[in-house]
Design a protein around this motif. Structure first.
Motif, PDB file in Angstrom:
ATOM      1  N   LEU A   1       0.854  -1.191   0.000  1.00  0.00           N
ATOM      2  CA  LEU A   1       0.000   0.000   0.000  1.00  0.00           C
ATOM      3  C   LEU A   1       0.885   1.235   0.000  1.00  0.00           C
ATOM      4  N   GLU A   2       1.627   1.377  -1.090  1.00  0.00           N
ATOM      5  CA  GLU A   2       2.537   2.508  -1.245  1.00  0.00           C
ATOM      6  C   GLU A   2       2.261   3.212  -2.549  1.00  0.00           C
ATOM      7  N   GLY A   3       2.328   4.519  -2.484  1.00  0.00           N
ATOM      8  CA  GLY A   3       2.217   5.336  -3.677  1.00  0.00           C
ATOM      9  C   GLY A   3       3.586   5.878  -4.028  1.00  0.00           C
ATOM     10  N   THR A   4       3.586   6.962  -4.754  1.00  0.00           N
ATOM     11  CA  THR A   4       4.840   7.598  -5.138  1.00  0.00           C
ATOM     12  C   THR A   4       5.498   8.281  -3.943  1.00  0.00           C
ATOM     13  N   ILE A   5       4.678   8.967  -3.121  1.00  0.00           N
ATOM     14  CA  ILE A   5       5.237   9.732  -2.007  1.00  0.00           C
ATOM     15  C   ILE A   5       4.701   9.331  -0.644  1.00  0.00           C
ATOM     16  N   ILE A   6       3.668   8.473  -0.631  1.00  0.00           N
ATOM     17  CA  ILE A   6       3.074   8.066   0.652  1.00  0.00           C
ATOM     18  C   ILE A   6       3.048   6.560   0.791  1.00  0.00           C
TER      19      ILE A   6
ATOM     20  N   ARG B   1     -17.704  -7.104  -2.716  1.00  0.00           N
ATOM     21  CA  ARG B   1     -17.763  -7.267  -4.162  1.00  0.00           C
ATOM     22  C   ARG B   1     -18.748  -6.315  -4.840  1.00  0.00           C
ATOM     23  N   TRP B   2     -19.237  -5.316  -4.079  1.00  0.00           N
ATOM     24  CA  TRP B   2     -20.160  -4.379  -4.698  1.00  0.00           C
ATOM     25  C   TRP B   2     -19.719  -2.930  -4.527  1.00  0.00           C
ATOM     26  N   SER B   3     -19.657  -2.415  -3.284  1.00  0.00           N
ATOM     27  CA  SER B   3     -19.360  -0.990  -3.133  1.00  0.00           C
ATOM     28  C   SER B   3     -18.644  -0.701  -1.819  1.00  0.00           C
ATOM     29  N   ALA B   4     -17.997   0.458  -1.799  1.00  0.00           N
ATOM     30  CA  ALA B   4     -17.358   0.977  -0.587  1.00  0.00           C
ATOM     31  C   ALA B   4     -17.381   2.496  -0.664  1.00  0.00           C
ATOM     32  N   VAL B   5     -17.410   3.135   0.491  1.00  0.00           N
ATOM     33  CA  VAL B   5     -17.372   4.594   0.590  1.00  0.00           C
ATOM     34  C   VAL B   5     -15.999   4.985   1.118  1.00  0.00           C
ATOM     35  N   LEU B   6     -15.348   5.934   0.457  1.00  0.00           N
ATOM     36  CA  LEU B   6     -14.021   6.391   0.861  1.00  0.00           C
ATOM     37  C   LEU B   6     -14.124   7.724   1.592  1.00  0.00           C
TER      38      LEU B   6
ATOM     39  N   PHE C   1      -6.543  -0.474  -4.070  1.00  0.00           N
ATOM     40  CA  PHE C   1      -6.840  -1.495  -3.063  1.00  0.00           C
ATOM     41  C   PHE C   1      -8.304  -1.937  -3.128  1.00  0.00           C
ATOM     42  N   VAL C   2      -9.240  -0.986  -3.152  1.00  0.00           N
ATOM     43  CA  VAL C   2     -10.653  -1.383  -3.112  1.00  0.00           C
ATOM     44  C   VAL C   2     -11.107  -2.045  -4.414  1.00  0.00           C
ATOM     45  N   PHE C   3     -10.552  -1.630  -5.550  1.00  0.00           N
ATOM     46  CA  PHE C   3     -10.945  -2.255  -6.813  1.00  0.00           C
ATOM     47  C   PHE C   3     -10.178  -3.554  -7.067  1.00  0.00           C
ATOM     48  N   HIS C   4      -8.880  -3.513  -6.899  1.00  0.00           N
ATOM     49  CA  HIS C   4      -8.036  -4.647  -7.277  1.00  0.00           C
ATOM     50  C   HIS C   4      -8.002  -5.744  -6.217  1.00  0.00           C
ATOM     51  N   GLU C   5      -8.048  -5.384  -4.949  1.00  0.00           N
ATOM     52  CA  GLU C   5      -7.966  -6.374  -3.880  1.00  0.00           C
ATOM     53  C   GLU C   5      -9.326  -6.740  -3.288  1.00  0.00           C
ATOM     54  N   LEU C   6     -10.160  -5.739  -3.023  1.00  0.00           N
ATOM     55  CA  LEU C   6     -11.474  -6.017  -2.434  1.00  0.00           C
ATOM     56  C   LEU C   6     -12.524  -6.351  -3.500  1.00  0.00           C
ATOM     57  N   GLY C   7     -12.229  -6.001  -4.732  1.00  0.00           N
ATOM     58  CA  GLY C   7     -13.119  -6.364  -5.833  1.00  0.00           C
ATOM     59  C   GLY C   7     -14.429  -5.616  -5.897  1.00  0.00           C
ATOM     60  N   VAL C   8     -14.474  -4.388  -5.380  1.00  0.00           N
ATOM     61  CA  VAL C   8     -15.739  -3.654  -5.425  1.00  0.00           C
ATOM     62  C   VAL C   8     -16.071  -3.229  -6.854  1.00  0.00           C
ATOM     63  N   ARG C   9     -17.330  -3.000  -7.097  1.00  0.00           N
ATOM     64  CA  ARG C   9     -17.807  -2.555  -8.409  1.00  0.00           C
ATOM     65  C   ARG C   9     -17.918  -1.038  -8.486  1.00  0.00           C
ATOM     66  N   VAL C  10     -18.053  -0.384  -7.320  1.00  0.00           N
ATOM     67  CA  VAL C  10     -18.173   1.072  -7.312  1.00  0.00           C
ATOM     68  C   VAL C  10     -17.579   1.622  -6.015  1.00  0.00           C
ATOM     69  N   ALA C  11     -16.812   2.704  -6.150  1.00  0.00           N
ATOM     70  CA  ALA C  11     -16.301   3.445  -4.990  1.00  0.00           C
ATOM     71  C   ALA C  11     -17.057   4.763  -4.940  1.00  0.00           C
ATOM     72  N   ARG C  12     -17.479   5.139  -3.728  1.00  0.00           N
ATOM     73  CA  ARG C  12     -18.244   6.373  -3.561  1.00  0.00           C
ATOM     74  C   ARG C  12     -17.556   7.278  -2.546  1.00  0.00           C
TER      75      ARG C  12
ATOM     76  N   GLU D   1      -2.567  -0.574 -17.192  1.00  0.00           N
ATOM     77  CA  GLU D   1      -1.476  -1.413 -16.681  1.00  0.00           C
ATOM     78  C   GLU D   1      -1.972  -2.495 -15.729  1.00  0.00           C
ATOM     79  N   LEU D   2      -3.226  -2.380 -15.292  1.00  0.00           N
ATOM     80  CA  LEU D   2      -3.820  -3.370 -14.389  1.00  0.00           C
ATOM     81  C   LEU D   2      -4.812  -4.244 -15.153  1.00  0.00           C
ATOM     82  N   THR D   3      -4.898  -5.496 -14.754  1.00  0.00           N
ATOM     83  CA  THR D   3      -5.841  -6.415 -15.365  1.00  0.00           C
ATOM     84  C   THR D   3      -6.973  -6.686 -14.378  1.00  0.00           C
ATOM     85  N   ASP D   4      -8.194  -6.495 -14.838  1.00  0.00           N
ATOM     86  CA  ASP D   4      -9.359  -6.763 -14.002  1.00  0.00           C
ATOM     87  C   ASP D   4      -9.621  -8.263 -14.020  1.00  0.00           C
TER      88      ASP D   4
END
Length: 188
Positions: free
Chosen positions: A3-8, A86-91, A115-126, A180-183
Motif C-alpha cells: 500500500l505505497e504510492g509515489t510519495i506516501i 464485491r459491490w461498493s465501498a465509501v471512501l 486497493f478497493v478495486f483490485h484487492e477487495l473487488g468492489v464494483r463502485v467506490a463512492r 497497466e492493471l488487469t481486471d
C-alpha cells in the motif's frame, strides 16, 4: 499488495497516532464533511475504538494512516467504510493542512482506489462531500470520480448552506484509466 504510492505509504493505525488523529478530527478545516459539530473528539474516544477492535475476516471498514515515505511523518488518514463485499465501498480522507496542495491526498486516494478495486473487488467506490469543498471535488475528479447526485441545500456549515455532493467511480471506469492493471473479475 504494497500500500505505497509515489510519495506516501498507507499503514495500520498505531497507539501513538491517537493524539494526532484527535487533532486532525477536531480541526474544522480538515473535517470538511462532518456530522458532529462542534468537534469534541477526545483521545479517550479514539483509544476506546482502537482497543475494542476485533479481528475479523469479514470487515466492512478499513482505516489507514497516511505516512510520508521519505520521513515516516503522519500526514493524515484514509478509510473505506460501508463495504458491501464485491459491490461498493465509501471512501473518506483527512490530510494535515501543511500537506494540502502537495499531492499527498491524490497519492493516498489512488493507492486506496487500487486497493478497493483490485484487492477487495468492489464494483463502485463512492465518496461524499459538499459543494463548498471544491478542493475535494477536484481531487476526486483527478482520480476519475464523477458527480452522481447532489442534494440541494442539505448541509449547513460556517453560516452557509451547501449541497451534499455524492461522487462515484465505477469499476470499468477505474480499469479504463489504469490499462497497466488487469481486471480479474468477470463483468456483470
Amino acid at each position: 499488495m504494497s500500500l505505497e504510492g509515489t510519495i506516501i505509504r498507507l499503514r495500520e493505525e498505531r497507539l501513538q497516532d491517537m493524539p494526532l488523529l484527535v487533532e486532525l478530527r477536531n480541526d474544522l478545516e480538515t473535517q470538511a464533511w462532518s456530522k458532529t459539530l462542534p468537534p469534541d473528539y477526545t483521545e479517550e474516544m479514539y483509544l476506546k475504538r482502537f482497543n475494542e477492535r476485533e479481528f475479523s475476516f469479514d470487515r466492512n471498514e478499513g482505516r489507514f494512516i497516511i505516512e510520508i515515505k521519505e520521513t515516516g511523518e503522519f500526514a493524515g488518514i484514509i478509510m473505506y467504510s460501508w463495504l458491501n463485499p464485491r459491490w461498493s465501498a465509501v471512501l473518506g480522507i483527512m490530510v494535515v493542512k501543511k500537506y494540502w496542495g502537495k499531492n499527498i491526498a491524490l497519492d493516498a486516494q489512488n493507492v486506496m482506489l487500487k486497493f478497493v478495486f483490485h484487492e477487495l473487488g468492489v464494483r463502485v467506490a463512492r465518496l461524499f462531500t459538499h459543494s463548498g469543498n471544491q478542493a475535494a471535488i477536484k481531487l476526486a475528479q483527478k482520480s476519475g470520480f464523477q458527480i452522481a447526485a447532489q442534494q440541494r441545500e442539505a448541509i449547513f456549515k460556517n453560516g452557509a448552506v451547501y449541497d451534499n455532493v455524492i461522487m462515484d467511480l465505477l469499476r470499468e471506469e477505474y480499469y479504463a484509466l489504469h490499462p497497466e492493471l488487469t481486471d480479474g473479475l468477470p463483468g456483470l
